[in-house]
Structures are given as C-alpha cells and as structure tokens.
Design a protein around this motif. Structure first.
Motif, PDB file in Angstrom:
ATOM      1  N   LYS A   1      -1.354  15.741   7.495  1.00  0.00           N
ATOM      2  CA  LYS A   1      -0.851  16.731   8.307  1.00  0.00           C
ATOM      3  C   LYS A   1      -0.125  17.975   7.613  1.00  0.00           C
ATOM      4  O   LYS A   1      -0.461  19.279   7.955  1.00  0.00           O
ATOM      5  CB  LYS A   1       0.085  16.345   9.447  1.00  0.00           C
ATOM      6  N   ARG A   2       0.618  17.770   6.482  1.00  0.00           N
ATOM      7  CA  ARG A   2       1.379  18.689   5.946  1.00  0.00           C
ATOM      8  C   ARG A   2       0.462  19.292   5.025  1.00  0.00           C
ATOM      9  O   ARG A   2       0.881  20.588   4.969  1.00  0.00           O
ATOM     10  CB  ARG A   2       2.538  17.945   4.906  1.00  0.00           C
ATOM     11  N   LYS A   3      -0.507  19.038   4.915  1.00  0.00           N
ATOM     12  CA  LYS A   3      -1.594  19.895   3.746  1.00  0.00           C
ATOM     13  C   LYS A   3      -2.525  20.636   5.051  1.00  0.00           C
ATOM     14  O   LYS A   3      -3.431  21.492   4.302  1.00  0.00           O
ATOM     15  CB  LYS A   3      -2.358  18.658   3.241  1.00  0.00           C
ATOM     16  N   GLY A   4      -2.294  20.362   6.374  1.00  0.00           N
ATOM     17  CA  GLY A   4      -3.122  21.285   7.116  1.00  0.00           C
ATOM     18  C   GLY A   4      -4.499  20.492   7.681  1.00  0.00           C
ATOM     19  O   GLY A   4      -5.167  21.038   8.337  1.00  0.00           O
ATOM     20  N   PHE A   5      -4.499  19.151   7.529  1.00  0.00           N
ATOM     21  CA  PHE A   5      -5.613  18.497   8.030  1.00  0.00           C
ATOM     22  C   PHE A   5      -5.289  18.245   9.525  1.00  0.00           C
ATOM     23  O   PHE A   5      -4.191  17.786   9.946  1.00  0.00           O
ATOM     24  CB  PHE A   5      -5.911  17.065   7.293  1.00  0.00           C
ATOM     25  N   VAL A   6      -6.623  18.067  10.408  1.00  0.00           N
ATOM     26  CA  VAL A   6      -6.307  17.555  11.777  1.00  0.00           C
ATOM     27  C   VAL A   6      -6.624  16.000  11.694  1.00  0.00           C
ATOM     28  O   VAL A   6      -7.531  15.533  11.027  1.00  0.00           O
ATOM     29  CB  VAL A   6      -7.624  18.203  12.641  1.00  0.00           C
ATOM     30  N   VAL A   7      -5.447  15.120  11.856  1.00  0.00           N
ATOM     31  CA  VAL A   7      -5.393  13.986  11.722  1.00  0.00           C
ATOM     32  C   VAL A   7      -5.822  13.119  13.325  1.00  0.00           C
ATOM     33  O   VAL A   7      -6.530  12.056  13.387  1.00  0.00           O
ATOM     34  CB  VAL A   7      -4.183  13.227  11.480  1.00  0.00           C
ATOM     35  N   ASP A   8      -5.384  13.690  14.288  1.00  0.00           N
ATOM     36  CA  ASP A   8      -5.642  13.199  15.605  1.00  0.00           C
ATOM     37  C   ASP A   8      -6.756  13.981  16.305  1.00  0.00           C
ATOM     38  O   ASP A   8      -6.533  15.118  16.838  1.00  0.00           O
ATOM     39  CB  ASP A   8      -4.233  13.340  16.724  1.00  0.00           C
ATOM     40  N   PHE A   9      -7.900  13.531  16.252  1.00  0.00           N
ATOM     41  CA  PHE A   9      -9.239  14.174  16.835  1.00  0.00           C
ATOM     42  C   PHE A   9      -9.134  14.094  18.369  1.00  0.00           C
ATOM     43  O   PHE A   9      -8.588  13.195  19.016  1.00  0.00           O
ATOM     44  CB  PHE A   9     -10.285  13.475  16.351  1.00  0.00           C
TER      45      PHE A   9
ATOM     46  N   SER B   1       0.977   0.912   6.003  1.00  0.00           N
ATOM     47  CA  SER B   1      -0.070  -0.117   5.961  1.00  0.00           C
ATOM     48  C   SER B   1      -1.335   0.179   5.459  1.00  0.00           C
ATOM     49  O   SER B   1      -1.878   1.307   5.427  1.00  0.00           O
ATOM     50  CB  SER B   1      -0.208  -0.574   7.552  1.00  0.00           C
ATOM     51  N   LYS B   2      -2.154  -0.550   5.307  1.00  0.00           N
ATOM     52  CA  LYS B   2      -3.629  -0.476   4.814  1.00  0.00           C
ATOM     53  C   LYS B   2      -4.317   0.348   5.515  1.00  0.00           C
ATOM     54  O   LYS B   2      -5.118   1.350   5.130  1.00  0.00           O
ATOM     55  CB  LYS B   2      -4.415  -2.015   4.299  1.00  0.00           C
ATOM     56  N   ASP B   3      -4.234   0.295   6.978  1.00  0.00           N
ATOM     57  CA  ASP B   3      -5.265   1.104   7.859  1.00  0.00           C
ATOM     58  C   ASP B   3      -4.422   2.424   8.016  1.00  0.00           C
ATOM     59  O   ASP B   3      -5.405   3.151   8.576  1.00  0.00           O
ATOM     60  CB  ASP B   3      -5.092   0.218   9.106  1.00  0.00           C
ATOM     61  N   ASP B   4      -3.482   2.604   7.786  1.00  0.00           N
ATOM     62  CA  ASP B   4      -2.891   4.283   7.583  1.00  0.00           C
ATOM     63  C   ASP B   4      -3.556   5.004   6.845  1.00  0.00           C
ATOM     64  O   ASP B   4      -3.522   6.140   6.934  1.00  0.00           O
ATOM     65  CB  ASP B   4      -1.366   4.024   7.542  1.00  0.00           C
ATOM     66  N   LEU B   5      -3.818   4.309   5.637  1.00  0.00           N
ATOM     67  CA  LEU B   5      -4.200   5.281   4.365  1.00  0.00           C
ATOM     68  C   LEU B   5      -5.557   5.696   4.453  1.00  0.00           C
ATOM     69  O   LEU B   5      -6.721   4.927   4.740  1.00  0.00           O
ATOM     70  CB  LEU B   5      -3.857   4.447   3.121  1.00  0.00           C
TER      71      LEU B   5
ATOM     72  N   TYR C   1       0.774  -1.198   0.032  1.00  0.00           N
ATOM     73  CA  TYR C   1       0.015   0.082  -0.127  1.00  0.00           C
ATOM     74  C   TYR C   1       0.967   1.008   0.042  1.00  0.00           C
ATOM     75  O   TYR C   1       1.925   1.384   0.852  1.00  0.00           O
ATOM     76  CB  TYR C   1      -0.951   0.065   1.195  1.00  0.00           C
ATOM     77  N   THR C   2       0.575   2.212  -0.889  1.00  0.00           N
ATOM     78  CA  THR C   2       1.479   3.391  -1.112  1.00  0.00           C
ATOM     79  C   THR C   2       0.628   4.485  -0.999  1.00  0.00           C
ATOM     80  O   THR C   2      -0.364   4.580  -1.498  1.00  0.00           O
ATOM     81  CB  THR C   2       2.262   3.299  -2.465  1.00  0.00           C
ATOM     82  N   CYS C   3       1.057   5.536  -0.458  1.00  0.00           N
ATOM     83  CA  CYS C   3       0.513   6.956  -0.458  1.00  0.00           C
ATOM     84  C   CYS C   3       0.782   7.505  -1.737  1.00  0.00           C
ATOM     85  O   CYS C   3       1.842   7.506  -2.257  1.00  0.00           O
ATOM     86  CB  CYS C   3       1.392   7.795   0.745  1.00  0.00           C
TER      87      CYS C   3
END
Length: 94
Positions: A51-59, A17-21, A7-9
C-alpha cells in the motif's frame, strides 16, 4: 519435535503470517556466472508495504474496477521495482 517458521517482509522486516506475504520475483535472462544460471531475486512483501508503494491490495468487487486496479498495479510495479531493490540493498549503482 516441533518447528517454528518465521516469515518476514523483506521491506519493513516485520514478522508476518505466510499467507500475508506477496512474492515478487525479479529474473534476468542471459546473466551467467561460470556457466551457472541466475535464478533471480525473490521479494516477500506485506500488504502494508505494498500500500505504501501505491499498490491496490483490497480488490473491488466490480469487474471494471478490478481491471483498473490490475492495470494500476502493473504500472506501479514497473515504476517501483527499482525502489524494491534499493530497499533490499541489491540495486545496481554506478
């Protein structure tokens, strides 16, 4: 016989990993090519790129802060969708 799935970004091209994407799907209604519907572009993106694009990842756990994070992510997606398409080499140019 065993299989290995990689699995690739789509942005940084790193293996994840699949669950990271996360998956973002960009669709367009009304585009037809020889009577075949267009299913859209699927973008798999890792948390670091989000995160680099400015999204909140850790809610956050606080409900009010979650609502603010959701609104921020929606606004960021609307603002950055063109950047994603450029990163993938599929943006329309004139």
């Amino acid at each position: 016989m065993s299989e290995t799935m990689v699995y690739t970004c789509d942005i940084c091209k790193k293996s994840k990993s699949k669950d990271d994407l996360a998956r973002i799907t960009v669709k367009a209604d009304g585009i037809r090519m020889k009577n075949v519907g267009y299913s859209g572009i699927k973008i798999d993106i890792c948390p670091e790129c989000l995160k680099r694009k400015g999204f909140v990842v850790d809610f956050p756990e606080n409900k009010e802060e979650q609502e603010q994070a959701t609104l921020k992510n929606k606004a960021t997606l609307e603002d950055k969708i063109y950047d994603f398409l450029v990163d993938m080499g599929v943006a329309f140019t004139e």
